[in-house]
Design an enzyme around this catalytic site. Structure first.
Site, PDB file in Angstrom:
ATOM      1  N   SER A 125      29.731   7.894 -36.840  1.00  0.00           N
ATOM      2  CA  SER A 125      29.539   9.342 -36.771  1.00  0.00           C
ATOM      3  C   SER A 125      28.091   9.665 -37.125  1.00  0.00           C
ATOM      4  O   SER A 125      27.603   9.248 -38.183  1.00  0.00           O
ATOM      5  CB  SER A 125      30.481  10.023 -37.758  1.00  0.00           C
ATOM      6  OG  SER A 125      30.242  11.417 -37.756  1.00  0.00           O
ATOM      7  N   LYS A 129      29.612   9.017 -32.119  1.00  0.00           N
ATOM      8  CA  LYS A 129      30.124  10.395 -32.235  1.00  0.00           C
ATOM      9  C   LYS A 129      28.994  11.269 -32.747  1.00  0.00           C
ATOM     10  O   LYS A 129      28.391  10.957 -33.782  1.00  0.00           O
ATOM     11  CB  LYS A 129      31.312  10.404 -33.197  1.00  0.00           C
ATOM     12  CG  LYS A 129      31.696  11.772 -33.755  1.00  0.00           C
ATOM     13  CD  LYS A 129      33.056  11.698 -34.437  1.00  0.00           C
ATOM     14  CE  LYS A 129      33.080  12.512 -35.722  1.00  0.00           C
ATOM     15  NZ  LYS A 129      34.422  12.509 -36.337  1.00  0.00           N
ATOM     16  N   LEU A 130      28.709  12.330 -31.989  1.00  0.00           N
ATOM     17  CA  LEU A 130      27.640  13.248 -32.398  1.00  0.00           C
ATOM     18  C   LEU A 130      28.252  14.521 -32.958  1.00  0.00           C
ATOM     19  O   LEU A 130      29.128  15.118 -32.316  1.00  0.00           O
ATOM     20  CB  LEU A 130      26.753  13.628 -31.198  1.00  0.00           C
ATOM     21  CG  LEU A 130      26.083  12.506 -30.408  1.00  0.00           C
ATOM     22  CD1 LEU A 130      25.258  13.113 -29.259  1.00  0.00           C
ATOM     23  CD2 LEU A 130      25.214  11.631 -31.307  1.00  0.00           C
ATOM     24  N   LYS A 131      27.807  14.924 -34.123  1.00  0.00           N
ATOM     25  CA  LYS A 131      28.193  16.233 -34.645  1.00  0.00           C
ATOM     26  C   LYS A 131      27.455  17.277 -33.814  1.00  0.00           C
ATOM     27  O   LYS A 131      26.260  17.109 -33.518  1.00  0.00           O
ATOM     28  CB  LYS A 131      27.775  16.355 -36.113  1.00  0.00           C
ATOM     29  CG  LYS A 131      28.560  15.466 -37.044  1.00  0.00           C
ATOM     30  CD  LYS A 131      29.993  15.898 -37.102  1.00  0.00           C
ATOM     31  CE  LYS A 131      30.777  15.049 -38.068  1.00  0.00           C
ATOM     32  NZ  LYS A 131      32.151  15.516 -38.214  1.00  0.00           N
ATOM     33  N   ASP A 138      31.795  16.132 -31.974  1.00  0.00           N
ATOM     34  CA  ASP A 138      32.685  16.729 -32.967  1.00  0.00           C
ATOM     35  C   ASP A 138      32.072  18.041 -33.436  1.00  0.00           C
ATOM     36  O   ASP A 138      30.967  18.056 -33.976  1.00  0.00           O
ATOM     37  CB  ASP A 138      32.838  15.771 -34.158  1.00  0.00           C
ATOM     38  CG  ASP A 138      33.796  16.329 -35.208  1.00  0.00           C
ATOM     39  OD1 ASP A 138      34.006  15.643 -36.230  1.00  0.00           O
ATOM     40  OD2 ASP A 138      34.346  17.429 -34.999  1.00  0.00           O
ATOM     41  N   ASN A 178      33.709  20.318 -35.439  1.00  0.00           N
ATOM     42  CA  ASN A 178      34.257  20.825 -36.705  1.00  0.00           C
ATOM     43  C   ASN A 178      34.494  22.332 -36.650  1.00  0.00           C
ATOM     44  O   ASN A 178      34.066  23.073 -37.542  1.00  0.00           O
ATOM     45  CB  ASN A 178      33.347  20.474 -37.889  1.00  0.00           C
ATOM     46  CG  ASN A 178      33.375  18.999 -38.229  1.00  0.00           C
ATOM     47  OD1 ASN A 178      32.402  18.301 -38.046  1.00  0.00           O
ATOM     48  ND2 ASN A 178      34.512  18.502 -38.684  1.00  0.00           N
ATOM     49  N   GLU A 203      35.873  16.899 -30.071  1.00  0.00           N
ATOM     50  CA  GLU A 203      36.748  16.974 -31.238  1.00  0.00           C
ATOM     51  C   GLU A 203      36.663  18.350 -31.889  1.00  0.00           C
ATOM     52  O   GLU A 203      35.558  18.859 -32.150  1.00  0.00           O
ATOM     53  CB  GLU A 203      36.334  15.895 -32.255  1.00  0.00           C
ATOM     54  CG  GLU A 203      37.270  15.692 -33.397  1.00  0.00           C
ATOM     55  CD  GLU A 203      36.788  14.618 -34.359  1.00  0.00           C
ATOM     56  OE1 GLU A 203      35.847  13.856 -34.013  1.00  0.00           O
ATOM     57  OE2 GLU A 203      37.331  14.540 -35.465  1.00  0.00           O
ATOM     58  N   ASP A 258      41.502  17.462 -34.947  1.00  0.00           N
ATOM     59  CA  ASP A 258      41.303  16.827 -36.258  1.00  0.00           C
ATOM     60  C   ASP A 258      41.886  17.788 -37.303  1.00  0.00           C
ATOM     61  O   ASP A 258      43.059  17.679 -37.668  1.00  0.00           O
ATOM     62  CB  ASP A 258      39.799  16.573 -36.443  1.00  0.00           C
ATOM     63  CG  ASP A 258      39.393  16.169 -37.860  1.00  0.00           C
ATOM     64  OD1 ASP A 258      38.202  15.890 -38.078  1.00  0.00           O
ATOM     65  OD2 ASP A 258      40.272  16.133 -38.755  1.00  0.00           O
ATOM     66  N   LYS A 272      43.718  11.222 -39.646  1.00  0.00           N
ATOM     67  CA  LYS A 272      43.116  10.942 -40.951  1.00  0.00           C
ATOM     68  C   LYS A 272      44.253  10.951 -41.963  1.00  0.00           C
ATOM     69  O   LYS A 272      44.833  12.013 -42.240  1.00  0.00           O
ATOM     70  CB  LYS A 272      42.103  12.017 -41.327  1.00  0.00           C
ATOM     71  CG  LYS A 272      40.832  12.000 -40.496  1.00  0.00           C
ATOM     72  CD  LYS A 272      39.942  13.164 -40.908  1.00  0.00           C
ATOM     73  CE  LYS A 272      38.630  13.143 -40.171  1.00  0.00           C
ATOM     74  NZ  LYS A 272      37.822  14.333 -40.499  1.00  0.00           N
ATOM     75  N   GLY A 289      37.466   9.369 -40.192  1.00  0.00           N
ATOM     76  CA  GLY A 289      36.920   8.946 -41.491  1.00  0.00           C
ATOM     77  C   GLY A 289      36.524  10.146 -42.320  1.00  0.00           C
ATOM     78  O   GLY A 289      36.212  11.209 -41.785  1.00  0.00           O
TER      79      GLY A 289
HETATM   80  O1  LIG Z   1      32.768   7.725 -40.781  1.00  0.00           O
HETATM   81  C1  LIG Z   1      33.109   8.550 -41.637  1.00  0.00           C
HETATM   82  O2  LIG Z   1      33.752   8.286 -42.669  1.00  0.00           O
HETATM   83  C2  LIG Z   1      32.762  10.019 -41.386  1.00  0.00           C
HETATM   84  C3  LIG Z   1      33.319  10.447 -40.074  1.00  0.00           C
HETATM   85  C4  LIG Z   1      33.116  11.921 -39.905  1.00  0.00           C
HETATM   86  O3  LIG Z   1      32.230  12.360 -39.221  1.00  0.00           O
HETATM   87  N1  LIG Z   1      33.937  12.703 -40.598  1.00  0.00           N
HETATM   88  C5  LIG Z   1      33.770  14.143 -40.458  1.00  0.00           C
HETATM   89  C6  LIG Z   1      34.796  14.715 -39.553  1.00  0.00           C
HETATM   90  O4  LIG Z   1      34.809  15.939 -39.378  1.00  0.00           O
HETATM   91  O5  LIG Z   1      35.532  13.928 -38.958  1.00  0.00           O
HETATM   92  C7  LIG Z   1      33.729  14.725 -41.827  1.00  0.00           C
HETATM   93  C8  LIG Z   1      32.589  14.524 -42.516  1.00  0.00           C
HETATM   94  C9  LIG Z   1      32.465  15.036 -43.797  1.00  0.00           C
HETATM   95  C10 LIG Z   1      33.509  15.659 -44.393  1.00  0.00           C
HETATM   96  C11 LIG Z   1      34.687  15.838 -43.668  1.00  0.00           C
HETATM   97  C12 LIG Z   1      34.783  15.356 -42.377  1.00  0.00           C
END
Ligand SMILES: O=C(O)CCC(=O)N[C@@H](C(=O)O)c1ccccc1
Length: 381
Positions: A147, A173-175, A201, A203, A226, A251, A275, A303
């Site tokens: 990520s 995976k790009l935020k 992703d 969020n 995502e 998610d 998750k 994750g």
């Molecule tokens: O590889 C990892 O553990 C992080 C993966 C990731 O990007 N998690 C994101 C998500 O939204 O999925 C996240 C990051 C920080 C806090 C919550 C979620």
């Protein structure tokens, strides 16, 4: 299991680099680890055991309503006393019953999941059975996705992505967020080609009003997008799914097998990010895997910047057949210079699934001590 003591440790692990999502920038992972000690019955009499659990809640309630301080209080003031009362009535707590025993408490799935994980670890260590074997996992290693947070510039992003590809990560995976979506995706495609497995992703950073804008992501051959919309927008995700060809993955919206069933029925998701902490534990995660597989819906393991404890359990879960897409199961050094367990390392783009009893890993006590901010003995006297 008869629980005799529970140690609750709040940890603070510095991140190797700031991790920016649409909702926060993290420079450290504030997390919660449980050590449950007690005994379990075996054919040869009771065996003393220890089990470890990890709560994936963040330090602040920005990803979900749970947060570390709240989870600590929930575990100490409500959840463990409920289990202590069960034991006082002469009944044992088992991993399969923890969820039902704690059902009266509404929500707080991440707090509950940490307890269930520790009890499951203890039971499986006593039986000499790994998480992977318990879940019925078939693989001994899983492909590692990574990520990539929101970067200060496209150049910085290309540098980060190039570095991860050089390390061997099999999926990027790009935020993304409004103002940081089409340009970074186009630049990665331009620089690294169309073969790279690429997903985004959000969020929950967009609304249905952004549908026409998001549809432009269809030009880049993404595996999925995502959680584009808010976690309680199942119907709107279903509408968005008809407006774009990139598969919608959920998610934050999926907190239980029931949510997964609703999302699949409504057409709100054609891929699900599982998750375990978010859905209340590894047993519910397995149920969501089974449900999704029955509907031909792909799942992958998300994750939450877990330490090696959660990473070990996630790798075992991700080794199940239905986890057909690379998960966010990166090497320990993606986030940490020092993990609290032996580090997970990337080998040919894969992470090995621990084969030892229980989690197959345990904390290195001096590493754990170095990042422990607060320790409490919380099993009711
Ligand atoms: O590889 C990892 O553990 C992080 C993966 C990731 O990007 N998690 C994101 C998500 O939204 O999925 C996240 C990051 C920080 C806090 C919550 C979620």
């Amino acid at each position: 299991m008869l629980i005799e003591s529970v140690e609750l440790r709040e940890l603070r692990l510095p991140l190797v680099s700031p991790f920016t999502t649409s909702f926060s920038t993290q420079t450290e992972r504030n997390t919660l680890v449980l050590r449950v000690a007690g005994s379990v019955p075996t054919p040869n009499g009771r065996v003393d055991v220890v089990g470890w659990g990890e709560c994936v809640a963040l330090g602040e309630p920005l990803y979900s309503p749970e947060y570390i301080d709240g989870a600590k209080r929930m575990i100490q003031l409500y959840l463990l006393p409920m289990l202590a009362r069960v034991q006082a009535e002469g009944r044992e707590v088992t991993a399969e019953t923890v969820g039902a025993l704690l059902e009266k408490v509404v929500g707080h799935r991440m707090a509950k999941a940490a307890i269930e994980m520790a009890v499951l670890d203890a039971e499986l260590r006593a039986r000499g059975e790994s998480f992977a074997r318990y879940f019925g996992a078939t693989r001994t290693r899983v492909p590692a996705g990574v990520s990539v947070g929101i970067q200060p510039s496209v150049d910085a992003l290309l540098g980060a992505v190039g570095g991860y590809l050089d390390e061997g990560y099999v999926r990027i995976k790009l935020k993304i967020q409004p103002g940081w979506d089409l340009a970074p995706v186009a630049a990665v495609r331009e620089q690294f080609g169309d073969e790279v497995l690429l997903q985004v992703d959000a969020n929950a950073a967009y609304t249905l009003a952004d549908a026409q804008h998001l549809r432009r992501l269809d030009d880049y051959g993404l595996l999925l997008i995502e959680q584009p919309l808010a976690e309680d927008d199942l119907v709107q995700h279903a509408k968005l799914a008809t407006a774009m060809s990139t598969p919608i993955c959920l998610d934050e919206s999926i907190e239980s097998a029931k949510d997964a069933a609703d999302a699949i029925t409504l057409g709100a998701a054609s891929v699900i990010n599982i998750k375990p902490g978010r859905v209340g534990g590894y047993l519910e995660a397995k149920r969501i895997h089974d449900l999704s597989r029955a509907h031909g819906v792909a799942v992958w393991c998300g994750g939450m910047l877990e330490t090696g404890l959660g990473r070990a359990a996630n790798a075992a879960l991700a080794a199940l057949d239905g986890f057909s897409l690379p998960g966010d199961i990166s090497a320990s050094d993606r986030f940490y210079t020092e993990d609290i367990t032996e580090p997970f390392v990337l080998r040919d783009g894969h992470i090995d699934v621990p084969q030892g009893p229980g989690l197959g890993v345990e904390p290195i006590l001096e590493n754990l001590a170095r990042v422990t901010h607060d320790t409490q003995e919380v099993w009711p006297a």
